[in-house]
Design a protein around this motif. Sequence first.
Motif, mmCIF file in Angstrom:
data_model
loop_
_atom_site.group_PDB
_atom_site.id
_atom_site.type_symbol
_atom_site.label_atom_id
_atom_site.label_comp_id
_atom_site.label_asym_id
_atom_site.label_seq_id
_atom_site.Cartn_x
_atom_site.Cartn_y
_atom_site.Cartn_z
ATOM 1 N N ASN A 11 0.810 -1.228 0.000
ATOM 2 C CA ASN A 11 0.000 0.000 0.000
ATOM 3 C C ASN A 11 0.841 1.276 0.000
ATOM 4 O OD1 ASN A 11 -2.528 -1.388 0.085
ATOM 5 N ND2 ASN A 11 -2.229 -1.735 2.278
ATOM 6 N N ARG A 12 2.094 1.173 -0.349
ATOM 7 C CA ARG A 12 2.953 2.356 -0.425
ATOM 8 C C ARG A 12 3.668 2.391 -1.769
ATOM 9 N NH1 ARG A 12 5.898 2.463 5.564
ATOM 10 N NH2 ARG A 12 3.957 2.651 6.796
ATOM 11 N N ARG A 13 3.924 3.603 -2.241
ATOM 12 C CA ARG A 13 4.609 3.750 -3.524
ATOM 13 C C ARG A 13 6.112 3.509 -3.363
ATOM 14 N NH1 ARG A 13 2.371 7.741 -8.131
ATOM 15 N NH2 ARG A 13 0.170 7.206 -8.013
ATOM 16 N N HIS A 14 6.654 2.746 -4.304
ATOM 17 C CA HIS A 14 8.078 2.465 -4.360
ATOM 18 C C HIS A 14 8.562 2.710 -5.785
ATOM 19 C CE1 HIS A 14 6.945 0.314 -0.707
ATOM 20 N NE2 HIS A 14 8.229 0.111 -0.420
ATOM 21 N N LEU A 15 9.868 2.809 -5.933
ATOM 22 C CA LEU A 15 10.457 2.924 -7.261
ATOM 23 C C LEU A 15 11.459 1.805 -7.453
ATOM 24 C CD1 LEU A 15 13.622 4.231 -7.153
ATOM 25 C CD2 LEU A 15 12.307 6.141 -6.254
ATOM 26 N N GLY A 16 11.740 1.524 -8.716
ATOM 27 C CA GLY A 16 12.718 0.512 -9.048
ATOM 28 C C GLY A 16 13.512 0.931 -10.266
ATOM 29 N N LEU A 17 14.584 0.201 -10.547
ATOM 30 C CA LEU A 17 15.464 0.502 -11.673
ATOM 31 C C LEU A 17 15.505 -0.677 -12.630
ATOM 32 C CD1 LEU A 17 18.492 2.069 -9.735
ATOM 33 C CD2 LEU A 17 16.601 3.284 -10.832
ATOM 34 N N GLY A 18 15.527 -0.371 -13.932
ATOM 35 C CA GLY A 18 15.631 -1.403 -14.947
ATOM 36 C C GLY A 18 14.300 -2.052 -15.271
ATOM 37 N N GLY A 33 6.939 9.460 0.620
ATOM 38 C CA GLY A 33 6.343 10.790 0.504
ATOM 39 C C GLY A 33 6.849 11.611 -0.659
ATOM 40 N N ASP A 34 7.986 11.262 -1.227
ATOM 41 C CA ASP A 34 8.479 11.962 -2.414
ATOM 42 C C ASP A 34 7.691 11.512 -3.638
ATOM 43 O OD1 ASP A 34 10.463 13.389 -1.077
ATOM 44 O OD2 ASP A 34 11.909 11.746 -1.256
ATOM 45 N N THR A 35 7.853 12.234 -4.719
ATOM 46 C CA THR A 35 7.273 11.802 -5.981
ATOM 47 C C THR A 35 8.393 11.559 -6.978
ATOM 48 O OG1 THR A 35 7.024 14.006 -6.966
ATOM 49 C CG2 THR A 35 5.230 13.209 -5.556
ATOM 50 N N LEU A 36 8.201 10.577 -7.821
ATOM 51 C CA LEU A 36 9.205 10.259 -8.829
ATOM 52 C C LEU A 36 9.411 11.441 -9.771
ATOM 53 C CD1 LEU A 36 11.087 8.079 -9.834
ATOM 54 C CD2 LEU A 36 9.200 7.103 -11.150
ATOM 55 N N THR A 37 8.339 12.133 -10.085
ATOM 56 C CA THR A 37 8.429 13.295 -10.970
ATOM 57 C C THR A 37 9.369 14.356 -10.405
ATOM 58 O OG1 THR A 37 6.176 12.912 -11.759
ATOM 59 C CG2 THR A 37 7.103 15.097 -12.129
ATOM 60 N N THR A 38 9.216 14.663 -9.126
ATOM 61 C CA THR A 38 10.049 15.683 -8.492
ATOM 62 C C THR A 38 11.511 15.258 -8.448
ATOM 63 O OG1 THR A 38 8.180 16.412 -7.129
ATOM 64 C CG2 THR A 38 10.381 17.047 -6.406
ATOM 65 N N PRO A 79 0.144 10.678 -11.865
ATOM 66 C CA PRO A 79 -0.162 11.459 -10.667
ATOM 67 C C PRO A 79 -1.187 10.747 -9.789
ATOM 68 C CG PRO A 79 -0.327 12.799 -12.671
ATOM 69 C CD PRO A 79 -0.251 11.367 -13.104
ATOM 70 N N GLU A 80 -1.240 11.146 -8.528
ATOM 71 C CA GLU A 80 -2.223 10.584 -7.611
ATOM 72 C C GLU A 80 -3.633 10.844 -8.115
ATOM 73 O OE1 GLU A 80 -1.929 8.755 -5.002
ATOM 74 O OE2 GLU A 80 0.195 8.892 -4.412
ATOM 75 N N HIS A 81 -3.856 12.039 -8.682
ATOM 76 C CA HIS A 81 -5.166 12.384 -9.233
ATOM 77 C C HIS A 81 -5.113 12.224 -10.746
ATOM 78 C CE1 HIS A 81 -8.775 14.526 -10.385
ATOM 79 N NE2 HIS A 81 -9.142 14.581 -9.103
ATOM 80 N N PRO A 82 -5.942 11.336 -11.335
ATOM 81 C CA PRO A 82 -5.859 11.099 -12.782
ATOM 82 C C PRO A 82 -6.164 12.325 -13.623
ATOM 83 C CG PRO A 82 -7.804 10.038 -11.838
ATOM 84 C CD PRO A 82 -6.953 10.484 -10.696
ATOM 85 N N GLY A 83 -6.872 13.298 -13.043
ATOM 86 C CA GLY A 83 -7.169 14.522 -13.782
ATOM 87 C C GLY A 83 -5.952 15.392 -14.012
ATOM 88 N N ASP A 84 -4.848 15.085 -13.344
ATOM 89 C CA ASP A 84 -3.606 15.838 -13.531
ATOM 90 C C ASP A 84 -2.732 15.239 -14.638
ATOM 91 O OD1 ASP A 84 -4.232 17.661 -11.545
ATOM 92 O OD2 ASP A 84 -3.295 16.461 -9.966
ATOM 93 N N ALA A 85 -3.281 14.284 -15.388
ATOM 94 C CA ALA A 85 -2.558 13.680 -16.505
ATOM 95 C C ALA A 85 -3.443 13.721 -17.749
ATOM 96 C CB ALA A 85 -2.175 12.240 -16.188
ATOM 97 N N LEU A 86 -2.846 14.016 -18.885
ATOM 98 C CA LEU A 86 -3.559 14.064 -20.157
ATOM 99 C C LEU A 86 -2.913 13.073 -21.122
ATOM 100 C CD1 LEU A 86 -5.821 15.548 -21.745
ATOM 101 C CD2 LEU A 86 -4.031 17.056 -22.636
ATOM 102 N N VAL A 87 -3.751 12.212 -21.705
ATOM 103 C CA VAL A 87 -3.292 11.199 -22.647
ATOM 104 C C VAL A 87 -3.750 11.613 -24.042
ATOM 105 C CG1 VAL A 87 -3.288 8.748 -23.233
ATOM 106 C CG2 VAL A 87 -3.531 9.465 -20.836
#
Length: 302
Positions: A11-18, A33-38, A79-87
């Motif tokens: 239930n928590r966001r993680h990042l990975g490589l490769g 608490g950080d965001t990958l984007t930042t 993003p956490e809110h899908p409205g903050d992304a445009l496809v």
Amino acid sequence: MTVVFECVYDNRRHLGLGVPEDGANLRLYPLAGDTLTTLLRGAGGDAEAAVAALTGRRTPVDLLAADRRRVRVLPPLLPEHPGDALVSGFMMTHNVKVDAAVPDQPNWFVKGFGDVLKAPGEPLSVPGDAVAVCEEAEVVLVYTGDDRGVPRYTGYTFGNDLTDIGRFKQHAGHLSYAKLCDAGVAPWLHLGEPPRSVTGEVTIERDGVPAWKGPFTTGTDALHYDLPTMMSRLFAHEALHRPGRVHYVYIGADRSSFHSGFRAADGDRVTIDVATHGVRLSHTLAWTPRLAAGSAPRPGEE
């Protein structure tokens, strides 16, 4: 080439490589608490600095292959809110699809907000009144809005721009409707310039048996247009500027199963194997119930 991805584990966001190999163990880093984007923005496009920013001072979590079922990968930088992304995307961009009498900028379309993006394994929704649906294996460019809202290129991934090509063939002005299917996207974000050459194969299974196979070629060398010019003209429109907004731009496809006479159906499984980049994404197609005439809400109705 540096590749990063984001996922949810416990239930928590993680990042990975490769790009993880099937059946291999997995190392993740809590975002805490950080965001990958930042974190990527702070690296300023330097891949080595990005890796240091992503992994430094973070205690890794090592998972055995058997525990990977508890990991849910996410579309890159979603993003956490899908409205903050445009496809969105461009059509008729490849040399195999255009002739001499083409405009200097290809048509652009919108597929929806971030919730139309589906990670591998998730079904792709198809409108119930679709005429003829086809897969489109594509490079997907990912941009994020800077502090002034100007979209800045972050990296690329691969996707399936599922399209009701039959509706478009019936009426070229209905491109906007034809594109209102879900979009498959690989979670692996490549931190580098868009690829010049991409090759692979599409397989469509019906009732567990391959029903159609075909190769595809994409990448900037396959485009009829100059990609930097395409993107600069698109993002010159301030209506697309918003700080923090993530843009996913599908840049067009080679020929598809439709052009070979195949017709996809409800329940078919589409697998795109991007052989040159070791990426594979697979989705089941799911037709939504057809709305009866007059059943859609009218203005003012609840």
